[in-house]
Design an enzyme around this catalytic site. Structure first.
Site, PDB file in Angstrom:
ATOM      1  CG  HIS A  44      -2.165  -0.847   0.995  1.00 38.95           C
ATOM      2  ND1 HIS A  44      -3.140  -0.991   1.946  1.00 38.95           N
ATOM      3  CD2 HIS A  44      -2.553  -1.602  -0.056  1.00 38.95           C
ATOM      4  CE1 HIS A  44      -4.083  -1.813   1.489  1.00 38.95           C
ATOM      5  NE2 HIS A  44      -3.740  -2.198   0.276  1.00 38.95           N
ATOM      6  CB  CYS A  60       3.734  13.823  -9.944  1.00 41.53           C
ATOM      7  SG  CYS A  60       2.750  14.944 -10.955  1.00 41.53           S
ATOM      8  CB  CYS A 106       5.460  17.489  -9.582  1.00 38.72           C
ATOM      9  SG  CYS A 106       6.273  16.642 -10.948  1.00 38.72           S
ATOM     10  CB  CYS A 123       3.831  18.787 -14.276  1.00 33.89           C
ATOM     11  SG  CYS A 123       3.080  17.907 -12.886  1.00 33.89           S
TER      12      CYS A 123
HETATM   13 ZN   LIG Z   1       4.377  16.090 -12.197  1.00 37.04          ZN
END
Ligand SMILES: [Zn+2]
Ligand SMILES: [Zn+2]
Length: 443
Positions: free
Chosen positions: A177, A185, A257, A260
């Site tokens: 898990h 991200c 992240c 992005c």
């Molecule tokens: Zn990302």
């Protein structure tokens, strides 16, 4: 209508599921509790005999370190006040709707896991593992050739406690898990549905922590410190630490992240989570371990599958599971003593997340005479539809059972685990919990 022999304690499971026969009746529970010392002796005997051990752990195992189980993890006043359950919080939609709630909760989990000291059971299991490796040269080369330990940990816990102080390496564990120490991200910046741009993993630095308001359990953004377009050029090269950067930018509560700029999320399985991913190679390693076990089983011509069941070939002797008399001292048994013996030890795995229970049962189904399933659980210790020789049911807490078995192994007088039988509870009104709209009650 209810009778003393069919009455069962009530358990409140997720999604209103009925645990049914997995819950012992009150009468059966009293029997199981009285039988705990005997079952601990059987566990000790099994450990002396085992050639490989699969340790499966669930929330009940971590609970003995003082960590909350599923039912209780969101049971802090601030979260109760906003009427949010673990189910509500374990969803990535918060990253778009109200990230302060999300980071408040997961930041709180991270710091409570880090603050907690793993209980003594971890070190005892480690010692059992070392004893086994020192004791049995038999079959050892099989595992050595595959660069694997004959003892493997299969855990749904996300606290990373099996790794604390290097106790067990990644080679011998499958945390299926995920873990709160790994973040990735979330894809929160994507157009439309949240869509992560990569499957990179960023470990949380040891000195990092979220800044959480204890009263509201919120981790607010320091808006002014959010990097604007020009300071976005400060984003580190791919591979830099997004937590250190968030800290440096004065906004530790919004790690992003580096690729992005989506908000990060823990690599922990959420509800309805299509984006969770396992660490590379983790599952393959566990499968290699299972193949090793299979090789050893076929080497000693172990009966495979239910169709080949044969009590005379049981790895602990034909009288194994007898409720009195000698424990595993049936010298007349054929084949048993030379055969490969797999002990599956399952600790504190409940019915909300039954994955570990299913995994343990799978091994027992495959090797009906060469595997023994030990289910330690203060509420749900039953192994249904199996022969007595195939199962050891310990209705007690994980740590107390481990301690008792370990004392027996070392020839000491064990402290008898003392689980208290649950009193019958009054039946509550059937009241479906409102999920939608629960946010409306917030602040
Ligand atoms: Zn990302
Ligand atoms: Zn790990």
């Amino acid at each position: 209508m209810a009778s003393a022999t069919t009455d069962r304690p009530l358990h409140d499971l997720l999604f209103g599921r009925d645990p049914g026969e997995a819950v012992p009746t009150h009468a059966h529970a009293r029997e199981l509790i009285a039988n705990v010392p005997h079952e601990c002796e059987r566990l000790a005997a099994l450990l002396r005999r085992a050639d490989a051990i699969l340790v499966g752990t669930g929330a009940g195992w971590s609970a003995d370190s003082g960590l909350a189980t599923y039912k209780d993890v969101a049971d802090v006043p601030a979260l109760r006040a906003v009427d949010l359950s673990y189910y509500d919080l374990c969803q990535t939609r918060w990253l778009r709707e109200d990230p302060a709630v999300y980071y408040g909760f997961w930041g709180y989990c991270l710091s409570s896991y880090r603050r907690a000291t793993p209980h003594e059971g971890y070190r005892i299991v480690k010692k059992w593992s070392e004893d086994l490796c020192n004791r049995t040269p038999r079959f050892r080369e099989r595992f050595a050739a595959a660069k694997l330990s004959p003892v493997f940990i299969y855990s749904s816990n996300v606290d990373a406690h099996w790794h604390r102080d290097g106790l067990f390496t990644e080679d011998a564990t499958f945390e299926f898990h995920g873990t709160c120490e790994d973040w990735c991200c979330s894809g929160s910046e994507a157009e439309g549905r949240m869509s992560p741009c990569c499957q990179d993993i960023w470990p949380v630095p040891a000195d990092f922590h979220f800044v959480i308001d204890e009263k509201t359990m919120r981790a607010e953004s320091k808006e002014s410190a959010e990097p604007n377009e020009s300071s976005a050029s400060e984003m580190p090269e791919h591979g830099g630490c997004p937590f250190s950067l968030a800290q440096k930018l004065g906004n530790p509560n919004r790690p992003r992240c580096p690729r992005c700029r989506s908000l990060l999320r823990p690599r922990v399985l959420h509800f309805g989570d299509g984006k969770f991913f396992e660490r590379e190679g983790e599952r393959e390693r566990f499968e290699r371990w299972a193949e090793c076990v299979f090789d050893c089983m076929t080497l000693c011509s172990a009966p495979l599958g239910d169709g080949e069941k044969d009590p005379a070939k049981h790895v602990l002797g034909a009288s194994a599971g007898a409720s009195s008399g000698d424990i595993y001292e049936d010298k007349g048994a054929k084949g048993g003593e030379e055969a490969f013996c797999l002990a599956v030890l399952e600790f504190g795995c409940g019915l909300n997340v039954p994955s570990v229970r299913r995994e343990s049962e799978r091994h027992l189904d495959m090797y009906p005479e060469n595997c023994v399933l030990v289910r330690v659980n203060p509420d749900f210790p039953l192994v249904l539809e199996k022969e007595p020789r195939q199962r050891i049911e310990i209705m007690a807490g994980a740590l107390e059972a481990v301690r008792a078995a370990d004392a027996l192994l070392r020839g000491k007088e064990p402290e008898v685990p003392k689980a208290k039988p649950r009193e019958p509870l009054p039946k509550p009104e059937a009241k479906p919990r409102a999920r939608s709209g629960s946010r409306a009650k917030k602040g």
